[in-house]
Design a protein around this motif. Structure first.
Motif, PDB file in Angstrom:
ATOM      1  N   GLU A 138       0.821  -1.213   0.000  1.00 20.43           N
ATOM      2  CA  GLU A 138       0.000   0.000   0.000  1.00 20.43           C
ATOM      3  C   GLU A 138       0.857   1.267   0.000  1.00 20.43           C
ATOM      4  O   GLU A 138       0.524   2.259  -0.655  1.00 20.43           O
ATOM      5  CB  GLU A 138      -0.932  -0.004   1.209  1.00 20.43           C
ATOM      6  N   GLU A 139       1.985   1.245   0.709  1.00 21.01           N
ATOM      7  CA  GLU A 139       2.856   2.424   0.754  1.00 21.01           C
ATOM      8  C   GLU A 139       3.718   2.565  -0.495  1.00 21.01           C
ATOM      9  O   GLU A 139       4.452   3.543  -0.646  1.00 21.01           O
ATOM     10  CB  GLU A 139       3.726   2.416   2.003  1.00 21.01           C
ATOM     11  N   GLY A 140       3.657   1.593  -1.395  1.00 20.52           N
ATOM     12  CA  GLY A 140       4.366   1.696  -2.669  1.00 20.52           C
ATOM     13  C   GLY A 140       5.749   1.077  -2.708  1.00 20.52           C
ATOM     14  O   GLY A 140       6.559   1.437  -3.556  1.00 20.52           O
ATOM     15  N   SER A 141       6.035   0.134  -1.823  1.00 20.81           N
ATOM     16  CA  SER A 141       7.353  -0.498  -1.806  1.00 20.81           C
ATOM     17  C   SER A 141       7.472  -1.672  -2.772  1.00 20.81           C
ATOM     18  O   SER A 141       8.581  -2.031  -3.171  1.00 20.81           O
ATOM     19  CB  SER A 141       7.688  -0.987  -0.396  1.00 20.81           C
ATOM     20  N   TRP A 142       6.341  -2.301  -3.126  1.00 24.02           N
ATOM     21  CA  TRP A 142       6.369  -3.498  -3.964  1.00 24.02           C
ATOM     22  C   TRP A 142       5.343  -3.428  -5.082  1.00 24.02           C
ATOM     23  O   TRP A 142       4.226  -2.967  -4.871  1.00 24.02           O
ATOM     24  CB  TRP A 142       6.046  -4.747  -3.130  1.00 24.02           C
ATOM     25  N   TYR A 143       5.732  -3.926  -6.260  1.00 19.24           N
ATOM     26  CA  TYR A 143       4.784  -4.237  -7.320  1.00 19.24           C
ATOM     27  C   TYR A 143       4.482  -5.727  -7.169  1.00 19.24           C
ATOM     28  O   TYR A 143       5.399  -6.531  -6.949  1.00 19.24           O
ATOM     29  CB  TYR A 143       5.384  -4.017  -8.713  1.00 19.24           C
ATOM     30  N   VAL A 144       3.232  -6.122  -7.296  1.00 14.40           N
ATOM     31  CA  VAL A 144       2.847  -7.532  -7.253  1.00 14.40           C
ATOM     32  C   VAL A 144       2.507  -7.933  -8.686  1.00 14.40           C
ATOM     33  O   VAL A 144       1.597  -7.360  -9.290  1.00 14.40           O
ATOM     34  CB  VAL A 144       1.639  -7.759  -6.321  1.00 14.40           C
ATOM     35  N   VAL A 145       3.264  -8.895  -9.224  1.00 17.75           N
ATOM     36  CA  VAL A 145       3.105  -9.282 -10.627  1.00 17.75           C
ATOM     37  C   VAL A 145       3.113 -10.814 -10.742  1.00 17.75           C
ATOM     38  O   VAL A 145       3.651 -11.509  -9.876  1.00 17.75           O
ATOM     39  CB  VAL A 145       4.216  -8.672 -11.525  1.00 17.75           C
ATOM     40  N   PRO A 146       2.540 -11.329 -11.838  1.00 17.58           N
ATOM     41  CA  PRO A 146       2.575 -12.786 -12.022  1.00 17.58           C
ATOM     42  C   PRO A 146       3.983 -13.261 -12.363  1.00 17.58           C
ATOM     43  O   PRO A 146       4.780 -12.520 -12.945  1.00 17.58           O
ATOM     44  CB  PRO A 146       1.609 -13.030 -13.187  1.00 17.58           C
ATOM     45  N   SER A 147       4.255 -14.494 -12.012  1.00 19.13           N
ATOM     46  CA  SER A 147       5.544 -15.091 -12.373  1.00 19.13           C
ATOM     47  C   SER A 147       5.361 -15.905 -13.645  1.00 19.13           C
ATOM     48  O   SER A 147       4.242 -16.257 -14.013  1.00 19.13           O
ATOM     49  CB  SER A 147       6.067 -15.981 -11.244  1.00 19.13           C
ATOM     50  N   ASP A 159      19.780  -9.646 -14.129  1.00 22.44           N
ATOM     51  CA  ASP A 159      18.919  -8.825 -14.976  1.00 22.44           C
ATOM     52  C   ASP A 159      17.436  -9.129 -14.752  1.00 22.44           C
ATOM     53  O   ASP A 159      16.583  -8.617 -15.473  1.00 22.44           O
ATOM     54  CB  ASP A 159      19.296  -9.041 -16.449  1.00 22.44           C
ATOM     55  N   LEU A 160      17.119  -9.951 -13.767  1.00 22.35           N
ATOM     56  CA  LEU A 160      15.731 -10.372 -13.554  1.00 22.35           C
ATOM     57  C   LEU A 160      14.803  -9.205 -13.230  1.00 22.35           C
ATOM     58  O   LEU A 160      13.683  -9.141 -13.731  1.00 22.35           O
ATOM     59  CB  LEU A 160      15.664 -11.436 -12.447  1.00 22.35           C
ATOM     60  N   TRP A 161      15.248  -8.264 -12.411  1.00 29.27           N
ATOM     61  CA  TRP A 161      14.398  -7.127 -12.021  1.00 29.27           C
ATOM     62  C   TRP A 161      13.897  -6.388 -13.253  1.00 29.27           C
ATOM     63  O   TRP A 161      12.714  -6.144 -13.415  1.00 29.27           O
ATOM     64  CB  TRP A 161      15.191  -6.192 -11.092  1.00 29.27           C
ATOM     65  N   ARG A 162      14.820  -6.042 -14.142  1.00 27.89           N
ATOM     66  CA  ARG A 162      14.440  -5.336 -15.375  1.00 27.89           C
ATOM     67  C   ARG A 162      13.595  -6.208 -16.298  1.00 27.89           C
ATOM     68  O   ARG A 162      12.633  -5.739 -16.899  1.00 27.89           O
ATOM     69  CB  ARG A 162      15.677  -4.856 -16.123  1.00 27.89           C
ATOM     70  N   ALA A 163      13.937  -7.480 -16.416  1.00 25.86           N
ATOM     71  CA  ALA A 163      13.201  -8.382 -17.309  1.00 25.86           C
ATOM     72  C   ALA A 163      11.751  -8.545 -16.859  1.00 25.86           C
ATOM     73  O   ALA A 163      10.833  -8.538 -17.688  1.00 25.86           O
ATOM     74  CB  ALA A 163      13.898  -9.732 -17.379  1.00 25.86           C
ATOM     75  N   VAL A 164      11.535  -8.692 -15.561  1.00 28.22           N
ATOM     76  CA  VAL A 164      10.170  -8.847 -15.051  1.00 28.22           C
ATOM     77  C   VAL A 164       9.371  -7.573 -15.296  1.00 28.22           C
ATOM     78  O   VAL A 164       8.225  -7.629 -15.752  1.00 28.22           O
ATOM     79  CB  VAL A 164      10.178  -9.233 -13.547  1.00 28.22           C
ATOM     80  N   LEU A 165       9.952  -6.430 -15.018  1.00 29.57           N
ATOM     81  CA  LEU A 165       9.236  -5.168 -15.251  1.00 29.57           C
ATOM     82  C   LEU A 165       8.981  -4.945 -16.740  1.00 29.57           C
ATOM     83  O   LEU A 165       7.900  -4.492 -17.132  1.00 29.57           O
ATOM     84  CB  LEU A 165      10.016  -3.989 -14.670  1.00 29.57           C
ATOM     85  N   ARG A 166       9.946  -5.271 -17.567  1.00 30.76           N
ATOM     86  CA  ARG A 166       9.838  -5.050 -19.012  1.00 30.76           C
ATOM     87  C   ARG A 166       8.633  -5.777 -19.616  1.00 30.76           C
ATOM     88  O   ARG A 166       8.014  -5.283 -20.548  1.00 30.76           O
ATOM     89  CB  ARG A 166      11.123  -5.512 -19.698  1.00 30.76           C
ATOM     90  N   ARG A 167       8.275  -6.921 -19.102  1.00 32.67           N
ATOM     91  CA  ARG A 167       7.171  -7.693 -19.682  1.00 32.67           C
ATOM     92  C   ARG A 167       5.795  -7.304 -19.130  1.00 32.67           C
ATOM     93  O   ARG A 167       4.778  -7.855 -19.545  1.00 32.67           O
ATOM     94  CB  ARG A 167       7.412  -9.188 -19.500  1.00 32.67           C
ATOM     95  N   GLN A 168       5.740  -6.353 -18.190  1.00 32.16           N
ATOM     96  CA  GLN A 168       4.469  -5.944 -17.608  1.00 32.16           C
ATOM     97  C   GLN A 168       3.723  -5.005 -18.555  1.00 32.16           C
ATOM     98  O   GLN A 168       4.333  -4.278 -19.330  1.00 32.16           O
ATOM     99  CB  GLN A 168       4.684  -5.267 -16.249  1.00 32.16           C
ATOM    100  N   PRO A 169       2.403  -5.010 -18.471  1.00 23.59           N
ATOM    101  CA  PRO A 169       1.617  -4.125 -19.342  1.00 23.59           C
ATOM    102  C   PRO A 169       1.665  -2.670 -18.880  1.00 23.59           C
ATOM    103  O   PRO A 169       1.921  -2.378 -17.712  1.00 23.59           O
ATOM    104  CB  PRO A 169       0.201  -4.690 -19.221  1.00 23.59           C
ATOM    105  N   GLY A 170       1.429  -1.786 -19.819  1.00 23.07           N
ATOM    106  CA  GLY A 170       1.268  -0.363 -19.518  1.00 23.07           C
ATOM    107  C   GLY A 170       2.506   0.316 -18.964  1.00 23.07           C
ATOM    108  O   GLY A 170       3.643  -0.046 -19.279  1.00 23.07           O
ATOM    109  N   GLU A 171       2.255   1.310 -18.123  1.00 24.02           N
ATOM    110  CA  GLU A 171       3.319   2.161 -17.601  1.00 24.02           C
ATOM    111  C   GLU A 171       4.293   1.430 -16.677  1.00 24.02           C
ATOM    112  O   GLU A 171       5.417   1.890 -16.487  1.00 24.02           O
ATOM    113  CB  GLU A 171       2.719   3.365 -16.873  1.00 24.02           C
ATOM    114  N   LEU A 172       3.888   0.323 -16.114  1.00 23.52           N
ATOM    115  CA  LEU A 172       4.780  -0.420 -15.225  1.00 23.52           C
ATOM    116  C   LEU A 172       6.052  -0.840 -15.957  1.00 23.52           C
ATOM    117  O   LEU A 172       7.140  -0.833 -15.384  1.00 23.52           O
ATOM    118  CB  LEU A 172       4.064  -1.634 -14.637  1.00 23.52           C
ATOM    119  N   ALA A 173       5.946  -1.151 -17.230  1.00 27.78           N
ATOM    120  CA  ALA A 173       7.113  -1.545 -18.026  1.00 27.78           C
ATOM    121  C   ALA A 173       8.126  -0.406 -18.141  1.00 27.78           C
ATOM    122  O   ALA A 173       9.328  -0.656 -18.289  1.00 27.78           O
ATOM    123  CB  ALA A 173       6.683  -2.002 -19.412  1.00 27.78           C
TER     124      ALA A 173
END
Length: 185
Positions: A138-147, A159-173
């Motif tokens: 809630e305070e914005g410390s974590w994004y919750v995404v599917p594996s 490089d996992l942090w960037r790779a996981v974010l890169r595949r997310q939809p919208g602005e999260l990428a």
């Protein structure tokens, strides 16, 4: 929003500055009203598994090193494995999500060898008390995404942090291109 449950990933947001968790990707292994537990997927150590756990170096995925699973109980280890076939569940395997599960390190290696497509061993883990993780999200410390299946056993975990974010939809990428230190931008 993705539900917080076993098998999802927690991806540290740029706002999370705690050195234990900055730029980490955590696989949740358990989450309920009493708290949550997971392991950091992108912090390999220089220590070979074969140097500390006899026989296990032969079955772990590359790189064949221990991973820093988190700051809790660093003297202990957790093993995460993925089944080769869903109907071939070895002794010492406890399902977490789908074909992914925890492997009991007291199980003789020969009883699990061939039944698992991959094993990774983590020294320590990350843990949260009741409602603590919900507050941090809630305070914005974590994004919750599917594996996805390759996340746990990625050879280049750095490089996992960037790779996981890169595949997310919208602005999260977009966050995947953010520099570690925004002042360097």
């Amino acid at each position: 929003m993705i539900e917080v449950e076993a098998g999802v990933l927690l991806v540290a947001t740029p706002a999370l500055l705690d050195p234990n968790f900055a730029h980490t990707v955590i696989l949740l292994l358990d989450a309920d009203e009493d708290g949550a537990l997971g392991v950091v997927l992108n912090r390999p150590s220089p220590v070979l598994v074969s140097d500390v756990l006899e026989g296990w170096g032969e079955v772990v995925a590359e790189p064949e090193v221990l991973f820093h699973g988190g700051p809790v109980s660093t003297e202990g280890a957790l093993a995460v494995g993925v089944l080769s076939a869903p109907d071939d569940v070895p002794v010492g395997f406890r399902e977490v999500a789908g074909h992914l599960g925890l492997v009991d390190l007291d199980t003789p290696v020969e009883l699990i060898d061939g039944s698992l497509a991959g094993v990774r061993i983590f020294a320590g883990y990350a843990g949260w008390g009741a409602s603590q993780l919900a507050s941090e999200i809630e305070e914005g410390s974590w994004y919750v995404v599917p594996s996805v299946p390759g996340d746990v056993f990625r050879t280049d975990a750095g490089d996992l942090w960037r790779a996981v974010l890169r595949r997310q939809p919208g602005e999260l990428a977009w966050h995947s291109t953010r520099p570690v230190d925004p002042d360097l931008n």
